[in-house]
Design a protein around this motif. Structure first.
Motif, mmCIF file in Angstrom:
data_model
loop_
_atom_site.group_PDB
_atom_site.id
_atom_site.type_symbol
_atom_site.label_atom_id
_atom_site.label_comp_id
_atom_site.label_asym_id
_atom_site.label_seq_id
_atom_site.Cartn_x
_atom_site.Cartn_y
_atom_site.Cartn_z
ATOM 1 N N PHE A 71 5.560 -31.222 11.798
ATOM 2 C CA PHE A 71 6.486 -30.801 10.755
ATOM 3 C C PHE A 71 7.852 -30.495 11.366
ATOM 4 N N ARG A 72 8.895 -30.732 10.587
ATOM 5 C CA ARG A 72 10.240 -30.419 11.055
ATOM 6 C C ARG A 72 10.431 -28.927 11.256
ATOM 7 N N SER A 73 9.715 -28.151 10.447
ATOM 8 C CA SER A 73 9.819 -26.699 10.541
ATOM 9 C C SER A 73 8.426 -26.088 10.507
ATOM 10 N N ASN A 74 8.176 -25.170 11.416
ATOM 11 C CA ASN A 74 6.896 -24.467 11.407
ATOM 12 C C ASN A 74 6.738 -23.600 10.170
ATOM 13 N N ARG A 75 7.875 -23.235 9.551
ATOM 14 C CA ARG A 75 7.817 -22.409 8.355
ATOM 15 C C ARG A 75 7.125 -23.148 7.223
ATOM 16 N N LEU A 76 7.387 -24.452 7.106
ATOM 17 C CA LEU A 76 6.740 -25.244 6.057
ATOM 18 C C LEU A 76 5.235 -25.312 6.282
ATOM 19 N N LYS A 77 4.836 -25.551 7.517
ATOM 20 C CA LYS A 77 3.412 -25.631 7.844
ATOM 21 C C LYS A 77 2.722 -24.296 7.598
ATOM 22 N N ILE A 80 2.243 -23.723 3.866
ATOM 23 C CA ILE A 80 1.112 -24.467 3.307
ATOM 24 C C ILE A 80 -0.203 -23.766 3.649
ATOM 25 N N THR A 81 -0.321 -23.311 4.897
ATOM 26 C CA THR A 81 -1.523 -22.592 5.314
ATOM 27 C C THR A 81 -1.691 -21.295 4.525
ATOM 28 N N ALA A 82 -0.586 -20.578 4.310
ATOM 29 C CA ALA A 82 -0.640 -19.336 3.533
ATOM 30 C C ALA A 82 -1.036 -19.618 2.085
ATOM 31 N N LEU A 83 -0.560 -20.741 1.541
ATOM 32 C CA LEU A 83 -0.922 -21.115 0.172
ATOM 33 C C LEU A 83 -2.416 -21.392 0.056
ATOM 34 N N LEU A 84 -2.977 -22.059 1.070
ATOM 35 C CA LEU A 84 -4.417 -22.337 1.065
ATOM 36 C C LEU A 84 -5.219 -21.040 1.182
ATOM 37 N N LEU A 85 -4.757 -20.116 2.017
ATOM 38 C CA LEU A 85 -5.432 -18.825 2.145
ATOM 39 C C LEU A 85 -5.367 -18.045 0.838
ATOM 40 N N ALA A 86 -4.228 -18.127 0.157
ATOM 41 C CA ALA A 86 -4.091 -17.447 -1.130
ATOM 42 C C ALA A 86 -5.057 -18.039 -2.144
ATOM 43 N N GLY A 87 -5.324 -19.348 -2.042
ATOM 44 C CA GLY A 87 -6.271 -19.985 -2.952
ATOM 45 C C GLY A 87 -7.673 -19.431 -2.827
ATOM 46 N N LEU A 88 -8.029 -18.973 -1.631
ATOM 47 C CA LEU A 88 -9.354 -18.378 -1.435
ATOM 48 C C LEU A 88 -9.458 -17.000 -2.079
ATOM 49 N N ALA A 89 -8.315 -16.342 -2.284
ATOM 50 C CA ALA A 89 -8.320 -14.975 -2.797
ATOM 51 C C ALA A 89 -8.324 -14.918 -4.324
ATOM 52 N N VAL A 124 -10.366 -27.041 -2.751
ATOM 53 C CA VAL A 124 -9.377 -27.555 -1.796
ATOM 54 C C VAL A 124 -9.124 -26.565 -0.663
ATOM 55 N N SER A 125 -8.932 -25.301 -0.993
ATOM 56 C CA SER A 125 -8.594 -24.303 0.031
ATOM 57 C C SER A 125 -9.702 -24.160 1.073
ATOM 58 N N PHE A 126 -10.920 -23.905 0.605
ATOM 59 C CA PHE A 126 -12.030 -23.678 1.535
ATOM 60 C C PHE A 126 -12.303 -24.903 2.397
ATOM 61 N N ASN A 127 -12.389 -26.066 1.766
ATOM 62 C CA ASN A 127 -12.714 -27.282 2.503
ATOM 63 C C ASN A 127 -11.632 -27.635 3.515
ATOM 64 N N THR A 128 -10.363 -27.533 3.107
ATOM 65 C CA THR A 128 -9.261 -27.889 4.008
ATOM 66 C C THR A 128 -9.216 -26.965 5.206
ATOM 67 N N LEU A 129 -9.372 -25.676 4.985
ATOM 68 C CA LEU A 129 -9.328 -24.722 6.096
ATOM 69 C C LEU A 129 -10.512 -24.920 7.043
ATOM 70 N N LEU A 130 -11.676 -25.253 6.505
ATOM 71 C CA LEU A 130 -12.840 -25.488 7.359
ATOM 72 C C LEU A 130 -12.642 -26.747 8.203
#
Length: 250
Positions: A71-77, A80-89, A124-130
């Motif tokens: 990624f051009r910026s680690n902030r974007l990555k 996205i990871t934070a969004l997936l974690l939020a999906g689990l909550a 999506v969140s659980f599977n992608t993070l695993l």
């Protein structure tokens, strides 16, 4: 549960922790006569098969991109990871009303798609993070060697990566099958036709407006759980291998 399934409703309510006085199969005969098990199993199997195929494709591609793309910026990555974690909550009960309104507006109520789409979205969140936790520790040298030999992206993923991460794929597959098999909130909200009911929704037929057939519910629940126990017993080593591999690699 097995002991209770042989008791009458009076025994279940008044004396639930003792052995049944008589070995009666009335609850099971009532469950089999009330439930259309063939239709329930067929609907559940179709929904599970389509859902798992689509979500495995989507989440494998998303996890591979997160673990391999620069990624051009680690902030974007990180976002996205934070969004997936939020999906689990987010619990499914919060999503019921908006999903119900969207389903009605799309004209998908009482169809396979009305359950398949929410099931895919919530997985999506659980599977992608695993997947991502395992792929981050995946040896890049193997992929680099395949690229040097002339492998394209599709060949690289299908012939090199997928066979190696098969234990994790099996783990994701098993977890999602069991989730769809037992899922009730979306099913009871989005399905009202008897011909479209899933297994977990069919068991709710034993609960009436003024009374509850406890014996029928427990017998039907036993019939629901037995296939899961057999399924889990057959594939449990894949779950252990997948979770262990993910923990070590991640």
């Amino acid at each position: 549960m097995i002991l209770l399934s042989f008791k009458s409703n009076n025994e279940i309510l008044n004396d639930p922790f003792t052995f049944p006085k008589t070995l009666s199969f009335d609850n099971y005969s009532r469950a089999l006569s009330t439930l259309k098990l063939g239709v329930l199993y067929q609907n559940t199997f179709i929904i599970a098969a389509i859902t798992i195929i689509i979500e495995l494709l989507i989440t494998f591609m998303s996890s591979y991109a997160l673990s391999r793309m620069v990624f051009r910026s680690n902030r974007l990555k990180n976002s996205i990871t934070a969004l997936l974690l939020a999906g689990l909550a987010i619990p499914a009960f919060i999503l019921l009303f908006p999903v119900y309104r969207i389903t009605i507006s799309l004209g998908l109520l009482n169809s396979y798609a009305s359950l398949i789409i929410p099931y895919i979205a919530t997985s999506v969140s659980f599977n992608t993070l695993l997947f991502t936790g395992f792929l981050r520790g995946f040896p890049r040298e193997v992929e680099e060697a395949a690229i040097i030999d002339g492998s394209g992206l599709f060949t690289l993923c299908s012939s090199i990566v997928v066979p190696i991460i098969m234990p994790v794929i099996a783990t994701v597959f098993i977890f999602n099958v069991l989730y769809i098999w037992n899922e009730f909130p979306f099913a009871v909200t989005l399905i009202s036709k008897e011909s479209m009911q899933t297994i977990s929704l069919g068991i709710s037929q034993f609960k009436g407006r003024f009374n509850i057939d406890y014996g029928g519910i427990i017998a039907a629940s036993t019939l629901l759980i037995i296939p899961q126990l057999v399924f889990f017993a057959i594939f449990q080593r894949f779950i252990i291998e997948g979770m262990t591999a993910g923990a070590v690699k991640g």
